[in-house]
Write an enzyme that holds these catalytic residues in place. Structure first.
Site, PDB file in Angstrom:
ATOM      1  N   LYS A  71       5.376  -4.757  -5.545  1.00 25.53           N
ATOM      2  CA  LYS A  71       6.834  -4.722  -5.622  1.00 25.53           C
ATOM      3  C   LYS A  71       7.498  -4.760  -4.247  1.00 25.53           C
ATOM      4  O   LYS A  71       8.528  -5.377  -4.077  1.00 25.53           O
ATOM      5  CB  LYS A  71       7.245  -3.456  -6.391  1.00 25.53           C
ATOM      6  CG  LYS A  71       8.720  -3.355  -6.694  1.00 25.53           C
ATOM      7  CD  LYS A  71       9.140  -4.350  -7.739  1.00 25.53           C
ATOM      8  CE  LYS A  71      10.631  -4.373  -7.962  1.00 25.53           C
ATOM      9  NZ  LYS A  71      11.094  -5.657  -8.511  1.00 25.53           N
ATOM     10  N   LYS A  84      10.068 -17.253 -11.010  1.00 24.09           N
ATOM     11  CA  LYS A  84       9.834 -16.243 -12.046  1.00 24.09           C
ATOM     12  C   LYS A  84       8.705 -16.669 -12.962  1.00 24.09           C
ATOM     13  O   LYS A  84       7.834 -15.885 -13.318  1.00 24.09           O
ATOM     14  CB  LYS A  84      11.140 -16.059 -12.836  1.00 24.09           C
ATOM     15  CG  LYS A  84      11.376 -14.725 -13.410  1.00 24.09           C
ATOM     16  CD  LYS A  84      12.110 -13.763 -12.517  1.00 24.09           C
ATOM     17  CE  LYS A  84      11.543 -13.619 -11.150  1.00 24.09           C
ATOM     18  NZ  LYS A  84      12.292 -12.801 -10.257  1.00 24.09           N
ATOM     19  N   ARG A 139       3.568  -0.321  -5.045  1.00 23.34           N
ATOM     20  CA  ARG A 139       3.272  -0.847  -3.714  1.00 23.34           C
ATOM     21  C   ARG A 139       1.931  -1.564  -3.645  1.00 23.34           C
ATOM     22  O   ARG A 139       1.587  -2.148  -2.616  1.00 23.34           O
ATOM     23  CB  ARG A 139       3.284   0.303  -2.686  1.00 23.34           C
ATOM     24  CG  ARG A 139       4.592   1.044  -2.651  1.00 23.34           C
ATOM     25  CD  ARG A 139       4.555   2.163  -1.664  1.00 23.34           C
ATOM     26  NE  ARG A 139       4.707   1.671  -0.315  1.00 23.34           N
ATOM     27  CZ  ARG A 139       5.868   1.505   0.286  1.00 23.34           C
ATOM     28  NH1 ARG A 139       6.982   1.801  -0.326  1.00 23.34           N
ATOM     29  NH2 ARG A 139       5.929   1.047   1.519  1.00 23.34           N
ATOM     30  N   CYS A 196       0.849  -1.171   0.000  1.00 28.77           N
ATOM     31  CA  CYS A 196       0.000   0.000   0.000  1.00 28.77           C
ATOM     32  C   CYS A 196       0.896   1.235   0.000  1.00 28.77           C
ATOM     33  O   CYS A 196       1.885   1.290   0.718  1.00 28.77           O
ATOM     34  CB  CYS A 196      -0.948   0.079   1.186  1.00 28.77           C
ATOM     35  SG  CYS A 196      -2.134  -1.265   1.236  1.00 28.77           S
ATOM     36  N   TRP A 204      -2.973  -2.718  -1.710  1.00 34.95           N
ATOM     37  CA  TRP A 204      -2.697  -4.143  -1.902  1.00 34.95           C
ATOM     38  C   TRP A 204      -3.513  -4.836  -0.812  1.00 34.95           C
ATOM     39  O   TRP A 204      -3.220  -4.716   0.372  1.00 34.95           O
ATOM     40  CB  TRP A 204      -1.205  -4.446  -1.741  1.00 34.95           C
ATOM     41  CG  TRP A 204      -0.867  -5.862  -2.048  1.00 34.95           C
ATOM     42  CD1 TRP A 204      -0.624  -6.393  -3.280  1.00 34.95           C
ATOM     43  CD2 TRP A 204      -0.718  -6.934  -1.119  1.00 34.95           C
ATOM     44  NE1 TRP A 204      -0.342  -7.741  -3.169  1.00 34.95           N
ATOM     45  CE2 TRP A 204      -0.393  -8.094  -1.860  1.00 34.95           C
ATOM     46  CE3 TRP A 204      -0.832  -7.037   0.274  1.00 34.95           C
ATOM     47  CZ2 TRP A 204      -0.177  -9.338  -1.270  1.00 34.95           C
ATOM     48  CZ3 TRP A 204      -0.620  -8.278   0.860  1.00 34.95           C
ATOM     49  CH2 TRP A 204      -0.298  -9.410   0.099  1.00 34.95           C
TER      50      TRP A 204
HETATM   51  C1  F6R Z   1      10.125 -11.979  -7.274  1.00 32.22           C
HETATM   52  C2  F6R Z   1      10.277 -10.870  -6.374  1.00 32.22           C
HETATM   53  C3  F6R Z   1      10.097 -11.105  -4.922  1.00 32.22           C
HETATM   54  C4  F6R Z   1      11.130 -10.281  -4.115  1.00 32.22           C
HETATM   55  C5  F6R Z   1      10.870 -10.431  -2.620  1.00 32.22           C
HETATM   56  C6  F6R Z   1      11.904  -9.708  -1.800  1.00 32.22           C
HETATM   57  O1  F6R Z   1      10.398 -11.611  -8.590  1.00 32.22           O
HETATM   58  O2  F6R Z   1      10.524  -9.772  -6.781  1.00 32.22           O
HETATM   59  O3  F6R Z   1      10.186 -12.455  -4.608  1.00 32.22           O
HETATM   60  O4  F6R Z   1      12.401 -10.727  -4.451  1.00 32.22           O
HETATM   61  O5  F6R Z   1       9.595  -9.933  -2.320  1.00 32.22           O
HETATM   62  O6  F6R Z   1      11.908  -8.351  -2.097  1.00 32.22           O
HETATM   63  P1  F6R Z   1      13.084  -7.403  -1.658  1.00 32.22           P
HETATM   64  O7  F6R Z   1      14.302  -7.828  -2.417  1.00 32.22           O
HETATM   65  O8  F6R Z   1      12.624  -6.052  -2.028  1.00 32.22           O
HETATM   66  O9  F6R Z   1      13.285  -7.580  -0.187  1.00 32.22           O
END
Ligand code: F6R
Length: 596
Positions: free
Chosen positions: A591, A472, A27, A2, A74
């Site tokens: 993200k 992925k 977000r 969010c 979200w």
């Molecule tokens: C998959 C993806 C997620 C992030 C995970 C950790 O493509 O992007 O699995 O890798 O949520 O996110 P960070 O690296 O931001 O802690």
């Protein structure tokens, strides 16, 4: 998760928050909403399901200024519908929220409150309203004592036009004063300009007007040096594709930053070699793709630095009760620098007095601030939800860390260090030729996109690559994908192999070659199809029915992980594209995962 954005100023409050919100859409993008004071000082609320774009199309085109707050959601509690979108209102209070109110059911009962939405948030508005007697800060302070969970709130009171109140607990919140007025945001990079900004500490309450920000509690200052913005898709069909194609430069930039006169050097980050003194065990802690970067690089710490490594899923780290001790180094990896599970694990280790180092992409984030020791990946903003360039850069930094540790521990002499760096740079060089495999991989994807289930296999570091390949593929194509250590296949999962079922195998180590090929044969014998990604020096059978071989442009060894990573990213991208999926914003994902 969010995103919240707010602005108080003399002009264009509504359009200002809508453009701020579009910069926070990573977000959460299932619904969006805004609340603003109109020319009669009445609060207007507009909410829509779907993207910020839709909200912008629905919102009035002119607004005289004043105060506005906005939210991109979200969903955690309650389905995706307009009724559950923020802002949420109760009585004189209208607010937006990022976080989770854990005791929302208890509070509903205590207040005898019948909510209109299914959210955990609405009760916070009702609680603040019930405590409000004309002093907003006092009402918020009283409410905080009864709210359990995590939150960043931006709050409007119907009788306080031109003012936003805000507070936070665990969830991020930043504030900025400019000539145009005062801003608040979940993420400083959404601010319209660089410069100094304020970070309210936990439970601090702020009153934001066009000319001033008053705080009740502690506020720290930080500086936004660079607007960490993407410059659009630049002609690519998707951000994900752009980010895959940016990897040759992003990885090189990341690695070369820490190479000084032919040595791995972290002095610009003030990371002393003494951090590695007496280390007997390393714990790498992260989520999703970042965790896979830890898993891929685990082998390097064993082979180069002679240190045992365990890679942990951050959300399991706390629950599993992993011990915090003096002779371990705890390494946290995060692209966003604000993943809630990773942050919780970091806090646990810090509370236990453990030695900490983090690998972060985004600057000015909470994990960066709380870690102290930080190495950066320099890949620039990663916009697509599916992480690509951050992954290869994280593996690059972990490779450098293994070399530095090995040198500091006397496991590598100058010659050994040069050889290790040369093999890392050979891996970096292989990324551009790996991207050239795109057409060949697209052809594989056209067959894979017709499958229901896809299995990914490998051994050791290639198993870690297989884990990333499966993640992925499922996140953007919605196909079911599963990674299995090749040797484990025969212990159960092979029962799912039947004619036509595709498997993807990775082979970048001669040491494991014959055993991985045995698993490949076992799949082929049962009518399965195998797409085998092998380094150019690997001896693999040619011309077998249902075995499709793709040569990675690399020699065996640790550096091959980079070209293997590119190949799995392209495979997922092409499969999702051929299935017509919304690649950059897959359903149910966001993200930054800021809820635990
Ligand atoms: C998959 C993806 C997620 C992030 C995970 C950790 O493509 O992007 O699995 O890798 O949520 O996110 P960070 O690296 O931001 O802690």
């Amino acid at each position: 998760m969010c995103g919240i954005f707010g602005f108080v100023g003399k002009h264009d409050a509504l359009s200002t928050v809508l453009s701020g919100l579009s910069r926070l859409e990573y977000r959460g993008y299932d619904s969006a909403g805004t609340a603003f004071f109109d020319e009669n000082d009445a609060i207007n609320v507009i909410r829509t399901t779907g993207r910020v774009q839709r909200l912008t199309e629905t919102a009035p085109k002119t607004n005289a200024g004043g105060a506005a707050i906005a939210h991109t959601r979200w969903a955690t509690h309650g389905s995706v519908c307009e009724r559950n979108a923020h802002p949420l209102s109760a009585g004189r209070v209208v607010l937006v929220h990022n976080g989770i109110i854990e005791n929302f059911r208890e509070l509903r009962e205590e207040l005898h409150y019948t909510p209109i939405s299914e959210t955990d948030t609405e009760i916070a508005a009702a609680l603040i309203d019930s405590l409000y007697d004309g002093d907003p800060m006092e009402a918020i302070a009283k409410a905080q004592k009864r709210l359990h969970g995590s939150y960043a709130f931006a709050i409007l009171f119907r009788d306080k036009p031109g003012v936003i109140y805000a507070t936070r607990c665990e969830s991020p919140l930043a504030l900025m004063r400019t000539e145009q007025g005062s801003f608040l945001s979940s993420d400083p990079s959404a601010f319209p300009a660089c410069g100094e900004y304020l970070v309210p500490q936990e439970h601090t309450i702020v009153e934001i007007t066009a000319d001033a920000i008053h705080a009740r509690g502690e506020v720290k200052t930080a500086v936004l040096n660079k607007l960490d913005r993407s410059e659009g898709r630049q002609g690519y069909a998707h951000y994900m594709l752009k980010e895959i194609y940016e990897q040759p430069q992003a990885l090189r930039r990341t690695v070369e930053r820490y190479l000084v006169d032919g040595h791995v050097d972290f002095s610009q980050e003030n990371i002393p070699d003494t951090l590695f003194d007496g280390i007997r065990h390393m714990h790498v802690v992260a989520c999703g793709t970042a965790m896979h970067a830890g898993l891929v690089s685990s082998h390097l710490f064993r082979s180069l630095a002679g240190v045992e490594v365990t890679a942990h899923i951050a959300s399991e780290f706390c629950d599993a009760g992993v011990l915090v001790d003096d002779d371990s180094l705890y390494v946290f990896i995060s692209q966003s620098g604000e993943t809630a599970d990773t942050l919780a694990a970091l806090r646990r280790v810090k509370a236990g007095g453990g030695r900490v180092l983090s690998v972060i992409n985004r600057r000015g984030t909470i994990i960066e601030r709380e870690s102290g020791n930080v190495l950066h990946t320099s890949c620039g903003p990663e916009i697509a939800v599916a992480s690509t360039k951050a992954f290869t850069a994280q593996v690059g930094v972990m490779y450098l860390l293994a070399i530095r540790m090995a040198c500091a521990r006397g496991r590598l002499d100058a010659q050994g260090e040069s050889e290790a760096i040369a093999s890392l740079l050979a891996g970096v060089d292989s990324v551009a030729p790996a991207i050239a495999l795109h057409p060949q991989i697209a052809a594989m994807a056209s067959r894979i996109s017709k499958a229901k289930d896809v299995f990914f296999i490998g051994r050791a570091a290639d198993y870690a690559i297989a884990c990333e390949g499966a993640l992925k593929l499922k996140e953007i194509s919605y196909l079911h994908a599963e990674s299995i250590a090749a040797g484990e296949l025969k212990h159960g999962t092979i029962s799912l192999i039947e004619p036509g079922v595709p498997s993807v195998a990775y082979l970048t180590r001669k040491q494991t070659c014959s055993r991985v090929l045995l698993s490949v044969q076992e799949i082929l014998s049962r009518g399965g199809t195998v797409y085998l990604f092998a380094t150019e020096d690997m001896e693999v059978p040619e011309g077998l029915d249902e075995l499709v071989v793709c040569r990675l442009p690399a020699k065996e060894g640790a550096g091959a992980a980079f070209s293997a990573a590119v190949s799995l990213q392209l495979l997922a991208y092409e499969t999702a594209k051929q299935l017509g999926m919304p690649i950059d914003m897959p359903r149910n994902l966001a993200k930054s995962v800021t809820v635990a």
